[in-house]
Design a protein around this motif. Structure first.
Motif, PDB file in Angstrom:
ATOM      1  N   GLY A 157       0.916  -1.240  -0.013  1.00 53.58           N
ATOM      2  CA  GLY A 157      -0.026   0.418  -0.074  1.00 53.58           C
ATOM      3  C   GLY A 157       0.911   1.281  -0.075  1.00 53.58           C
ATOM      4  N   GLN A 158       1.791   1.112   0.607  1.00 52.38           N
ATOM      5  CA  GLN A 158       2.664   2.466   1.135  1.00 52.38           C
ATOM      6  C   GLN A 158       3.435   2.644  -0.154  1.00 52.38           C
ATOM      7  N   ALA A 159       3.750   1.509  -1.167  1.00 53.11           N
ATOM      8  CA  ALA A 159       4.399   1.356  -2.089  1.00 53.11           C
ATOM      9  C   ALA A 159       3.558   2.185  -3.312  1.00 53.11           C
ATOM     10  N   ALA A 160       2.460   1.543  -3.461  1.00 55.76           N
ATOM     11  CA  ALA A 160       1.812   1.908  -4.682  1.00 55.76           C
ATOM     12  C   ALA A 160       1.287   3.411  -4.266  1.00 55.76           C
ATOM     13  N   THR A 161       1.276   4.191  -3.350  1.00 56.93           N
ATOM     14  CA  THR A 161       0.909   6.166  -2.461  1.00 56.93           C
ATOM     15  C   THR A 161       1.956   6.201  -2.902  1.00 56.93           C
ATOM     16  N   SER A 162       3.206   6.085  -3.244  1.00 52.22           N
ATOM     17  CA  SER A 162       4.378   7.326  -3.274  1.00 52.22           C
ATOM     18  C   SER A 162       4.802   7.196  -4.909  1.00 52.22           C
ATOM     19  N   MET A 163       3.851   5.462  -5.436  1.00 55.78           N
ATOM     20  CA  MET A 163       4.624   5.705  -7.075  1.00 55.78           C
ATOM     21  C   MET A 163       3.602   6.629  -7.846  1.00 55.78           C
ATOM     22  N   ALA A 164       2.015   6.576  -7.129  1.00 60.31           N
ATOM     23  CA  ALA A 164       1.370   7.091  -7.631  1.00 60.31           C
ATOM     24  C   ALA A 164       1.320   8.713  -7.931  1.00 60.31           C
ATOM     25  N   ARG A 165       1.918   9.418  -6.520  1.00 58.95           N
ATOM     26  CA  ARG A 165       2.455  10.520  -5.907  1.00 58.95           C
ATOM     27  C   ARG A 165       3.231  11.146  -6.909  1.00 58.95           C
ATOM     28  N   ALA A 166       4.385  10.030  -7.568  1.00 50.78           N
ATOM     29  CA  ALA A 166       5.484  10.409  -9.043  1.00 50.78           C
ATOM     30  C   ALA A 166       5.538  10.424  -9.489  1.00 50.78           C
ATOM     31  N   VAL A 167       3.927   9.915  -9.899  1.00 51.30           N
ATOM     32  CA  VAL A 167       3.750   9.312 -11.341  1.00 51.30           C
ATOM     33  C   VAL A 167       2.585  11.120 -11.605  1.00 51.30           C
ATOM     34  N   GLU A 168       1.832  11.087 -10.331  1.00 55.08           N
ATOM     35  CA  GLU A 168       1.794  12.839 -10.564  1.00 55.08           C
ATOM     36  C   GLU A 168       1.783  13.840 -11.017  1.00 55.08           C
ATOM     37  N   ARG A 169       2.965  13.836 -10.158  1.00 55.58           N
ATOM     38  CA  ARG A 169       3.695  14.795 -10.059  1.00 55.58           C
ATOM     39  C   ARG A 169       4.790  14.686 -11.162  1.00 55.58           C
ATOM     40  N   CYS A 170       5.299  13.987 -11.707  1.00 54.05           N
ATOM     41  CA  CYS A 170       6.737  14.443 -13.167  1.00 54.05           C
ATOM     42  C   CYS A 170       5.287  14.133 -14.384  1.00 54.05           C
ATOM     43  N   SER A 171       4.295  13.566 -14.427  1.00 56.12           N
ATOM     44  CA  SER A 171       3.571  13.703 -15.872  1.00 56.12           C
ATOM     45  C   SER A 171       3.209  15.576 -15.690  1.00 56.12           C
ATOM     46  N   GLN A 172       2.150  16.103 -14.330  1.00 56.06           N
ATOM     47  CA  GLN A 172       2.657  17.773 -14.249  1.00 56.06           C
ATOM     48  C   GLN A 172       3.936  18.718 -14.725  1.00 56.06           C
ATOM     49  N   ALA A 173       4.560  18.078 -14.487  1.00 52.50           N
ATOM     50  CA  ALA A 173       6.025  18.452 -14.702  1.00 52.50           C
ATOM     51  C   ALA A 173       5.920  18.322 -15.930  1.00 52.50           C
ATOM     52  N   VAL A 174       5.767  17.817 -17.018  1.00 53.99           N
ATOM     53  CA  VAL A 174       5.943  17.310 -18.503  1.00 53.99           C
ATOM     54  C   VAL A 174       4.591  17.739 -19.177  1.00 53.99           C
ATOM     55  N   GLY A 175       3.729  18.263 -18.650  1.00 58.68           N
ATOM     56  CA  GLY A 175       2.362  18.266 -19.468  1.00 58.68           C
ATOM     57  C   GLY A 175       2.029  17.075 -19.956  1.00 58.68           C
ATOM     58  N   SER A 176       2.528  16.028 -19.896  1.00 54.94           N
ATOM     59  CA  SER A 176       0.968  15.182 -20.639  1.00 54.94           C
ATOM     60  C   SER A 176       1.221  13.607 -20.289  1.00 54.94           C
ATOM     61  N   PRO A 177       0.887  12.948 -20.741  1.00 49.00           N
ATOM     62  CA  PRO A 177       0.528  11.765 -19.421  1.00 49.00           C
ATOM     63  C   PRO A 177       2.006  10.992 -19.914  1.00 49.00           C
ATOM     64  N   LEU A 178       2.839   9.909 -19.131  1.00 48.16           N
ATOM     65  CA  LEU A 178       3.632   9.358 -19.266  1.00 48.16           C
ATOM     66  C   LEU A 178       3.517   7.635 -19.524  1.00 48.16           C
ATOM     67  N   ALA A 179       4.322   6.945 -20.077  1.00 51.07           N
ATOM     68  CA  ALA A 179       4.569   5.415 -19.960  1.00 51.07           C
ATOM     69  C   ALA A 179       5.206   4.856 -18.292  1.00 51.07           C
ATOM     70  N   VAL A 180       5.030   4.188 -18.416  1.00 48.36           N
ATOM     71  CA  VAL A 180       5.950   3.458 -17.264  1.00 48.36           C
ATOM     72  C   VAL A 180       6.120   2.220 -17.211  1.00 48.36           C
ATOM     73  N   ASP A 181       7.496   1.628 -16.651  1.00 48.82           N
ATOM     74  CA  ASP A 181       7.708   0.183 -16.719  1.00 48.82           C
ATOM     75  C   ASP A 181       8.237  -0.261 -15.168  1.00 48.82           C
ATOM     76  N   ALA A 182       7.221  -0.633 -14.600  1.00 46.33           N
ATOM     77  CA  ALA A 182       7.329  -1.416 -13.117  1.00 46.33           C
ATOM     78  C   ALA A 182       8.720  -2.077 -13.393  1.00 46.33           C
ATOM     79  N   VAL A 183      10.082  -2.557 -14.215  1.00 46.26           N
ATOM     80  CA  VAL A 183      11.036  -2.656 -14.417  1.00 46.26           C
ATOM     81  C   VAL A 183      11.543  -4.440 -13.501  1.00 46.26           C
ATOM     82  N   GLY A 184       9.759  -5.224 -13.081  1.00 42.02           N
ATOM     83  CA  GLY A 184      10.081  -6.504 -12.198  1.00 42.02           C
ATOM     84  C   GLY A 184      10.474  -6.324 -11.042  1.00 42.02           C
ATOM     85  N   THR A 185      10.184  -5.480 -10.785  1.00 40.77           N
ATOM     86  CA  THR A 185      10.683  -5.299  -9.073  1.00 40.77           C
ATOM     87  C   THR A 185       8.781  -5.001  -8.442  1.00 40.77           C
ATOM     88  N   TRP A 186       7.810  -5.248  -8.982  1.00 37.79           N
ATOM     89  CA  TRP A 186       6.637  -5.431  -8.755  1.00 37.79           C
ATOM     90  C   TRP A 186       5.919  -6.406  -8.243  1.00 37.79           C
TER      91      TRP A 186
END
Length: 356
Positions: A164-193
């Protein structure tokens, strides 16, 4: 059908130095007085080609790609593995290169009924740039501003956090970075989930910030993917598809937003075109995985309606391109199809390891 037959298959090592762990081998298929190649591939894949596949494909018709694939897959099925599937794909792509060279046509031209497009859009990926650890958002902005179709980034789970903690922190990171770029992002779990992390993330992240979440599960667990597909989370899978993958089942269970097929890992260009037909019938676009950039480029050039863009891996691809005599260089987020026949480039210099 052309009477040209495969006379010999070799595995050659690049003479240029590569970083530790990087691919450095090329498959070379000889026949009808010519040679076609594909690489770089890893040493274990090359060994499988040399020790297991090479003798089995002698005499196969070079232009009968479906027949050659059947031969290769029959051998790989005796002891299936990711290495075997990659080896099948490498030989298949080298045969396409030889076919193109013998007919003075590009592989894209051999694949396509209409004339292939000469320039292919690309999207940039930088998986070692982990969104949960990005301090300088200008790094993301600079990449996004370089003309790419879109960008893809690593989204690694912190193993010290609960699901739950990991999901929340990663969701916040996606929101922050997408807003900074100004467009949606593709993300890869890189085998860590884990499956629990994937489900918690799907329930935590606003999907409007995502183009897709790629390979959130460590394997193609279709039952778990069916549960994830029931959420609003856009998913991408396909990099791990092997030469005998049930493409119809994978698409129907996962219902992906994109199929990130590895054109060599899935069994080569011949198998990729078979999977493409299934994906097209289900309206699922293919975005070829960047490790197999060169054949992925030809697939995208031949089928622009089904393959909108190819992946260009910012961290690794420039090093791989140094092994080619005619390296591919993206310009304004696009890659031009080589002018030379076949796949369009050759190894800069190679030697046979067995002769050393």
């Amino acid at each position: 059908m052309s009477p040209w037959g495969v006379e010999n298959v070799e595995v050659m090592e690049a003479e240029q130095p590569v970083a530790p762990g990087d691919d450095a081998y090329f498959v070379v298929v000889h026949g009808a007085g010519g040679a076609g190649s594909y690489g770089p591939i890893g040493e274990r894949i090359g060994r499988y080609v040399r020790d297991t596949l090479a003798a089995e494909v002698k005499g196969a018709r070079i232009a009968d790609h479906a027949g050659l694939l059947d031969r290769l897959r029959a051998v790989a099925r005796t002891n299936p593995s990711d290495i075997a599937s990659w080896a099948v794909g490498a030989v298949d792509c080298a045969a396409w290169d030889l076919h193109g060279r013998l007919t003075s046509r590009s592989v894209a031209d051999l694949l396509a009924a209409p004339e292939p497009r000469s320039t292919v859009p690309a999207y940039a990926s930088w998986l070692s740039q982990n969104l949960t650890g990005v301090d300088n958002l200008d790094v993301l902005r600079d990449v996004a501003a370089a003309g790419w179709r879109f960008t893809k980034w690593g989204l690694r789970r912190d193993p010290a956090e609960s699901p739950g903690q990991a999901a929340t922190s990663m969701a916040r990171a996606v929101e922050r970075c997408s807003q900074a770029v100004g467009s949606p992002l593709a993300v890869d779990a890189v085998g860590t989930w884990t499956p629990s992390v994937a489900m918690a993330f799907a329930q935590s992240c606003d999907p409007s910030y995502l183009l897709w979440l790629e390979d959130p599960l460590p394997q193609h667990d279709l039952d778990m993917y069916e549960l994830l597909a029931a959420t609003r989370m856009p998913l991408a899978v396909g990099e791990r598809a092997h030469c005998d993958e049930d493409a119809t089942g994978l698409i129907q269970y996962v219902r992906p937003s994109a199929l990130t097929l590895d054109v060599v890992g899935c069994g080569g260009l011949t198998r990729a075109t078979q999977i493409l037909a299934v994906a097209r019938s289900q309206d699922v676009p293919i975005y070829p995985h960047g490790r197999s950039l060169l054949p992925g480029l030809h697939l995208a050039a031949a089928f622009p309606d089904a393959v909108p863009a190819v992946e260009y891996r910012l961290q690794w691809e420039p090093g791989r391109q140094r092994l080619y005599a005619e390296p591919l260089r993206p310009e304004d987020g696009h890659i031009r199809l080589p002018d030379s026949p076949g796949l369009g480039t050759t190894p800069r210099s190679t030697t046979c390891p067995a002769q050393r």
